[in-house]
Design an enzyme around this catalytic site. Structure first.
Site, PDB file in Angstrom:
ATOM      1  N   SER A 153       0.834  -1.199   0.000  1.00 47.45           N
ATOM      2  CA  SER A 153       0.000   0.000   0.000  1.00 47.45           C
ATOM      3  C   SER A 153       0.876   1.259   0.000  1.00 47.45           C
ATOM      4  O   SER A 153       1.660   1.460  -0.923  1.00 47.45           O
ATOM      5  CB  SER A 153      -0.951  -0.037   1.198  1.00 47.45           C
ATOM      6  OG  SER A 153      -1.930   0.967   1.115  1.00 47.45           O
ATOM      7  N   ASP A 252     -10.041  -3.594  -4.981  1.00 48.28           N
ATOM      8  CA  ASP A 252      -9.230  -2.548  -4.378  1.00 48.28           C
ATOM      9  C   ASP A 252      -9.300  -1.305  -5.253  1.00 48.28           C
ATOM     10  O   ASP A 252      -9.051  -1.382  -6.464  1.00 48.28           O
ATOM     11  CB  ASP A 252      -7.785  -3.039  -4.279  1.00 48.28           C
ATOM     12  CG  ASP A 252      -6.849  -2.058  -3.605  1.00 48.28           C
ATOM     13  OD1 ASP A 252      -7.279  -0.949  -3.241  1.00 48.28           O
ATOM     14  OD2 ASP A 252      -5.655  -2.400  -3.456  1.00 48.28           O
ATOM     15  N   HIS A 282      -7.919  -5.005  -0.443  1.00 51.31           N
ATOM     16  CA  HIS A 282      -6.713  -4.296  -0.027  1.00 51.31           C
ATOM     17  C   HIS A 282      -6.272  -4.772   1.361  1.00 51.31           C
ATOM     18  O   HIS A 282      -7.076  -4.920   2.261  1.00 51.31           O
ATOM     19  CB  HIS A 282      -7.009  -2.794   0.009  1.00 51.31           C
ATOM     20  CG  HIS A 282      -5.795  -1.952   0.206  1.00 51.31           C
ATOM     21  ND1 HIS A 282      -5.019  -1.519  -0.833  1.00 51.31           N
ATOM     22  CD2 HIS A 282      -5.224  -1.458   1.330  1.00 51.31           C
ATOM     23  CE1 HIS A 282      -4.028  -0.782  -0.375  1.00 51.31           C
ATOM     24  NE2 HIS A 282      -4.122  -0.750   0.947  1.00 51.31           N
TER      25      HIS A 282
END
Length: 308
Positions: A153, A252, A282
């Protein structure tokens, strides 16, 4: 996706959660639930690296695998939108990472926004990478090629940015990077050119609204977000980047920009492998290591790491 999982994700996607106002209590909740791992035979070592200007220490946690399979080292930058997450909340995922790859993992506890906005966190990550490359023998390495950058991320964003900085500032730098559902673009509003922001941006835990709020805390100036060290996807020069593995998540909002970054790297002449993990959301790399999503991800990660 199981009905209970859908319900949980829906609750996490509530528009009532405002990261700019709620990040402090979210940090507290994360720390409360992180706890210590159940397994008692893991090895963790903590070290500190001075910042470049010696104004502060940068904590680094070292995770030794239960069974060492390679002398190579993974340098890990955690996710959390540059705002939440830390060296403790990512302890269990890093134990899994060390065990499942058979490699030592160095996890960086970089400074978080909004207390320390961009470029503070990136400077910490770069400083650790730079110091490790200057002292390869101290970490048991003989070549920069034995060090792999990895992040998830916002940590994937930091890994990509560190790769660009290392190329720009050093002659030797890692030859591999692993970007897990990375942030690569500056705009996550309805004006984004990436369809997943609209189709996957409301119901799957991480929302497009949250990503925008994280970005507001990390770099409030929208024009400055177009720096390649914040938005590597729009960098004018993506040549001479490490061999790259990018794993994206099917559900996501960041999916499409991660895959677009893979394409941009490939178009610049780099070696890139990209894979979309089906039925995932995610953050799946933080799931228990018995999760089929984690098993699938590490099969691809290990195949990538084992390539010459």
């Amino acid at each position: 996706m199981k009905p209970l999982v859908k319900i949980a994700l829906k609750l996490l996607s509530s528009p009532k959660i405002n990261m700019e106002e709620d990040y402090l209590w979210i940090r507290k909740v994360q720390r409360l639930f992180s706890g210590k791992p159940i397994r008692s035979n893991y090895r963790i070592l903590d070290r500190k690296i001075y910042s470049a200007d010696k104004s502060h220490d940068i904590p680094v946690r070292i995770f030794k695998p239960a069974e060492k399979k390679s002398d190579e080292v993974l340098l890990f930058f955690h996710g959390g939108g540059w705002v939440i997450g830390d060296i403790n909340t990512y302890t269990k995922p890093c134990i899994n990472m060390a065990d499942l790859t058979g490699r030592t993992v160095y996890s960086v506890d970089y400074r978080l926004a909004p207390e320390f906005p961009y470029p503070a966190g990136l400077e910490d990550c770069y400083r650790v990478a730079d110091a490790m490359l200057d002292n390869l023998s101290l970490i048991g390495l003989t070549s920069a090629s034995q060090l792999t950058l990895i992040g998830d991320s916002a940590g994937g964003n930091l890994a990509a940015a560190v790769s660009l900085l290392l190329r720009d500032n050093r002659k030797d730098y890692p030859q591999k990077q692993i970007l897990l559902y990375p942030i690569t673009y500056w705009d996550h509003t309805e004006n984004s050119p990436y369809e997943s922001i609209r189709t996957k941006g409301t119901d799957y835990g991480l929302t497009a609204k949250k990503v925008s709020e994280y970005m507001d805390l990390y770099q409030p100036d929208r024009e400055k977000r177009k720096s390649p060290y914040i938005s590597p996807l729009i960098a004018t020069d993506l040549t001479r980047q490490p061999n790259t593995l990018i794993l994206t998540s099917e559900n996501d909002p960041l999916r499409d920009e991660g895959e677009a970054y893979a394409k941009a790297l490939k178009n610049a002449g780099n070696t890139v492998r990209v894979s979309r993990v089906k039925e995932s959301v995610h953050g799946f790399i933080t799931y228990p290591k018995i999760s089929k999503l984690v098993i699938e991800a590490y099969q691809q990660i290990n195949n990538f790491l084992d390539e010459e």
